[in-house]
Write a protein that holds these residues in place. Structure first.
Motif, PDB file in Angstrom:
ATOM      1  N   MET A   1       0.523  -1.053   0.073  1.00 40.34           N
ATOM      2  CA  MET A   1       0.256  -0.132  -0.215  1.00 40.34           C
ATOM      3  C   MET A   1       0.662   1.205  -0.159  1.00 40.34           C
ATOM      4  O   MET A   1       1.938   1.322   0.774  1.00 40.34           O
ATOM      5  CB  MET A   1      -0.910   0.029   0.815  1.00 40.34           C
ATOM      6  N   ALA A   2       0.725   2.374  -1.103  1.00 44.00           N
ATOM      7  CA  ALA A   2       1.619   3.622  -0.879  1.00 44.00           C
ATOM      8  C   ALA A   2       0.905   4.208   0.149  1.00 44.00           C
ATOM      9  O   ALA A   2      -0.144   4.336   0.668  1.00 44.00           O
ATOM     10  CB  ALA A   2       0.604   4.340  -2.151  1.00 44.00           C
ATOM     11  N   ALA A   3       2.072   4.589   1.816  1.00 41.81           N
ATOM     12  CA  ALA A   3       1.823   5.414   2.214  1.00 41.81           C
ATOM     13  C   ALA A   3       2.379   6.934   1.786  1.00 41.81           C
ATOM     14  O   ALA A   3       2.106   8.375   2.678  1.00 41.81           O
ATOM     15  CB  ALA A   3       2.733   4.509   2.857  1.00 41.81           C
ATOM     16  N   GLY A   4       3.368   7.498   1.808  1.00 41.15           N
ATOM     17  CA  GLY A   4       3.537   8.587   0.580  1.00 41.15           C
ATOM     18  C   GLY A   4       2.303   9.015   0.891  1.00 41.15           C
ATOM     19  O   GLY A   4       1.488   9.280   0.270  1.00 41.15           O
ATOM     20  N   VAL A   5       3.410  11.046   1.548  1.00 40.52           N
ATOM     21  CA  VAL A   5       2.313  11.575   0.638  1.00 40.52           C
ATOM     22  C   VAL A   5       2.680  13.581   0.741  1.00 40.52           C
ATOM     23  O   VAL A   5       4.051  13.359   1.045  1.00 40.52           O
ATOM     24  CB  VAL A   5       1.519  12.172   2.474  1.00 40.52           C
ATOM     25  N   ASP A   6       1.643  13.819  -0.365  1.00 43.04           N
ATOM     26  CA  ASP A   6       2.643  15.045  -0.896  1.00 43.04           C
ATOM     27  C   ASP A   6       1.183  16.254  -1.256  1.00 43.04           C
ATOM     28  O   ASP A   6       0.338  15.777  -1.278  1.00 43.04           O
ATOM     29  CB  ASP A   6       3.310  15.039  -1.925  1.00 43.04           C
ATOM     30  N   LEU A   7       1.488  17.287   0.118  1.00 39.23           N
ATOM     31  CA  LEU A   7      -0.168  18.411   0.095  1.00 39.23           C
ATOM     32  C   LEU A   7       0.318  19.527  -0.704  1.00 39.23           C
ATOM     33  O   LEU A   7      -0.746  20.333  -0.657  1.00 39.23           O
ATOM     34  CB  LEU A   7      -0.648  18.533   1.018  1.00 39.23           C
ATOM     35  N   HIS A   8       1.003  19.932  -1.824  1.00 38.20           N
ATOM     36  CA  HIS A   8       0.592  20.572  -2.269  1.00 38.20           C
ATOM     37  C   HIS A   8       1.510  20.621  -3.591  1.00 38.20           C
ATOM     38  O   HIS A   8       2.896  20.392  -3.523  1.00 38.20           O
ATOM     39  CB  HIS A   8       2.339  21.481  -1.124  1.00 38.20           C
ATOM     40  N   ILE A   9       1.018  20.147  -4.070  1.00 38.33           N
ATOM     41  CA  ILE A   9       2.290  19.562  -5.921  1.00 38.33           C
ATOM     42  C   ILE A   9       0.880  20.704  -6.861  1.00 38.33           C
ATOM     43  O   ILE A   9      -0.398  20.769  -6.323  1.00 38.33           O
ATOM     44  CB  ILE A   9       1.363  17.711  -5.886  1.00 38.33           C
ATOM     45  N   HIS A  10       2.229  20.892  -7.996  1.00 38.31           N
ATOM     46  CA  HIS A  10       2.075  21.744  -9.232  1.00 38.31           C
ATOM     47  C   HIS A  10       1.688  21.465 -10.441  1.00 38.31           C
ATOM     48  O   HIS A  10       1.897  19.987 -10.694  1.00 38.31           O
ATOM     49  CB  HIS A  10       2.211  23.095  -9.300  1.00 38.31           C
ATOM     50  N   THR A  11       0.167  21.063 -11.254  1.00 37.92           N
ATOM     51  CA  THR A  11       0.084  20.280 -12.567  1.00 37.92           C
ATOM     52  C   THR A  11       0.703  22.045 -13.733  1.00 37.92           C
ATOM     53  O   THR A  11       0.555  23.010 -13.371  1.00 37.92           O
ATOM     54  CB  THR A  11      -1.176  20.119 -12.810  1.00 37.92           C
ATOM     55  N   CYS A  12       0.040  21.449 -15.090  1.00 39.90           N
ATOM     56  CA  CYS A  12       0.432  22.782 -15.591  1.00 39.90           C
ATOM     57  C   CYS A  12      -0.124  22.934 -15.927  1.00 39.90           C
ATOM     58  O   CYS A  12      -0.267  24.086 -16.879  1.00 39.90           O
ATOM     59  CB  CYS A  12       0.435  21.502 -17.145  1.00 39.90           C
ATOM     60  N   PHE A  13      -1.143  23.530 -14.646  1.00 36.78           N
ATOM     61  CA  PHE A  13      -2.451  24.845 -14.131  1.00 36.78           C
ATOM     62  C   PHE A  13      -1.449  25.718 -14.041  1.00 36.78           C
ATOM     63  O   PHE A  13      -2.786  26.239 -13.682  1.00 36.78           O
ATOM     64  CB  PHE A  13      -3.512  24.152 -14.096  1.00 36.78           C
TER      65      PHE A  13
ATOM     66  N   GLU B   1       0.092   9.192 -11.710  1.00 33.08           N
ATOM     67  CA  GLU B   1       0.685   8.351 -12.345  1.00 33.08           C
ATOM     68  C   GLU B   1       2.070   8.220 -11.715  1.00 33.08           C
ATOM     69  O   GLU B   1       2.487   7.457 -11.203  1.00 33.08           O
ATOM     70  CB  GLU B   1       0.385   7.671 -13.545  1.00 33.08           C
ATOM     71  N   MET B   2       2.716   9.558 -11.338  1.00 34.31           N
ATOM     72  CA  MET B   2       3.689   9.185 -11.112  1.00 34.31           C
ATOM     73  C   MET B   2       4.488   8.813  -9.955  1.00 34.31           C
ATOM     74  O   MET B   2       5.176   9.024  -9.374  1.00 34.31           O
ATOM     75  CB  MET B   2       4.627  11.272 -11.334  1.00 34.31           C
ATOM     76  N   CYS B   3       3.558   9.964  -8.369  1.00 34.77           N
ATOM     77  CA  CYS B   3       3.137  10.125  -7.679  1.00 34.77           C
ATOM     78  C   CYS B   3       3.314   9.053  -7.145  1.00 34.77           C
ATOM     79  O   CYS B   3       3.494   8.121  -6.038  1.00 34.77           O
ATOM     80  CB  CYS B   3       2.249  10.950  -7.430  1.00 34.77           C
ATOM     81  N   ARG B   4       2.108   7.846  -8.350  1.00 34.77           N
ATOM     82  CA  ARG B   4       1.434   6.688  -7.280  1.00 34.77           C
ATOM     83  C   ARG B   4       2.923   5.895  -7.290  1.00 34.77           C
ATOM     84  O   ARG B   4       3.764   5.170  -6.584  1.00 34.77           O
ATOM     85  CB  ARG B   4       0.608   5.872  -8.520  1.00 34.77           C
ATOM     86  N   ALA B   5       3.674   5.995  -8.703  1.00 30.73           N
ATOM     87  CA  ALA B   5       4.713   5.275  -9.168  1.00 30.73           C
ATOM     88  C   ALA B   5       5.819   5.508  -7.930  1.00 30.73           C
ATOM     89  O   ALA B   5       6.848   4.711  -7.870  1.00 30.73           O
ATOM     90  CB  ALA B   5       5.615   5.498 -11.005  1.00 30.73           C
ATOM     91  N   ALA B   6       5.982   6.376  -7.208  1.00 24.71           N
ATOM     92  CA  ALA B   6       7.163   7.020  -6.059  1.00 24.71           C
ATOM     93  C   ALA B   6       6.489   6.336  -5.035  1.00 24.71           C
ATOM     94  O   ALA B   6       7.085   6.893  -4.263  1.00 24.71           O
ATOM     95  CB  ALA B   6       6.885   9.099  -6.720  1.00 24.71           C
ATOM     96  N   GLY B   7       5.485   6.304  -4.667  1.00 22.52           N
ATOM     97  CA  GLY B   7       5.076   5.125  -3.756  1.00 22.52           C
ATOM     98  C   GLY B   7       3.766   6.478  -2.533  1.00 22.52           C
ATOM     99  O   GLY B   7       3.815   5.850  -1.673  1.00 22.52           O
ATOM    100  N   MET B   8       3.421   7.149  -3.458  1.00 17.99           N
ATOM    101  CA  MET B   8       2.458   8.236  -2.275  1.00 17.99           C
ATOM    102  C   MET B   8       1.049   7.795  -2.733  1.00 17.99           C
ATOM    103  O   MET B   8       0.646   7.368  -4.213  1.00 17.99           O
ATOM    104  CB  MET B   8       2.513   9.462  -3.435  1.00 17.99           C
ATOM    105  N   GLY B   9       0.692   7.903  -1.606  1.00 14.95           N
ATOM    106  CA  GLY B   9      -0.753   7.534  -2.004  1.00 14.95           C
ATOM    107  C   GLY B   9      -1.599   8.221  -1.564  1.00 14.95           C
ATOM    108  O   GLY B   9      -2.969   8.131  -1.590  1.00 14.95           O
ATOM    109  N   HIS B  10      -1.453   9.929  -1.048  1.00 17.46           N
ATOM    110  CA  HIS B  10      -1.730  10.567  -0.766  1.00 17.46           C
ATOM    111  C   HIS B  10      -1.568  11.936  -1.391  1.00 17.46           C
ATOM    112  O   HIS B  10      -0.927  12.349  -1.136  1.00 17.46           O
ATOM    113  CB  HIS B  10      -2.572  11.568   0.485  1.00 17.46           C
ATOM    114  N   ILE B  11      -1.933  12.317  -2.021  1.00 19.49           N
ATOM    115  CA  ILE B  11      -2.284  13.999  -2.743  1.00 19.49           C
ATOM    116  C   ILE B  11      -2.700  15.129  -2.917  1.00 19.49           C
ATOM    117  O   ILE B  11      -4.255  14.665  -2.447  1.00 19.49           O
ATOM    118  CB  ILE B  11      -1.295  14.010  -4.484  1.00 19.49           C
TER     119      ILE B  11
END
Length: 124
Positions: free
Chosen positions: A1-13, A26-36
């Protein structure tokens, strides 16, 4: 189960992001993040796509916005979590924010450029 968290991420917007919301999730999931939290500057335009991508691949996406503000001449960035990203009023905030961001960039005399750090190696 992915456990990583990042609560401040920007997209192309955001002017300082360059990745589509779906690809970012998808990149966050691959990096092991479960909550963004997708927190673009003055815009919620990419949140819906990110929430849907997260739902499909098992990443919890918190709808967020980063509002750029001026107070007593100081530039502030206020994060709002669990926002109603379907609220049409965010379009006005986005349009006004783009004008303010360009003006702030001219005042600083630096371009709005951001190079994200490389993703950590994927754990197995």
């Amino acid at each position: 189960m992915a456990a990583g968290v990042d609560l401040h991420i920007h997209t192309c917007f955001s002017s300082d992001g360059g990745i589509s919301p779906g690809w970012l999730v998808e990149m966050c999931r691959a990096a092991g993040m479960g909550h963004i939290a997708v927190a673009d500057h003055n815009s919620v335009d990419g949140v819906g796509e990110a929430v849907e991508a997260g739902r499909l691949i098992g990443v919890d996406v918190v709808p967020c916005v980063e509002l750029d503000c001026l107070f007593d001449g100081a530039e502030l960035h206020v994060l709002g979590y669990f926002v109603d990203y379907c609220d049409k009023r965010y379009g006005t905030v986005r349009d006004d924010g783009e004008v303010q961001e360009r003006a702030a960039s001219v005042r600083r005399r630096v371009p709005c450029v951001y190079t994200p750090p490389p993703l950590p190696a994927q754990r197995e």
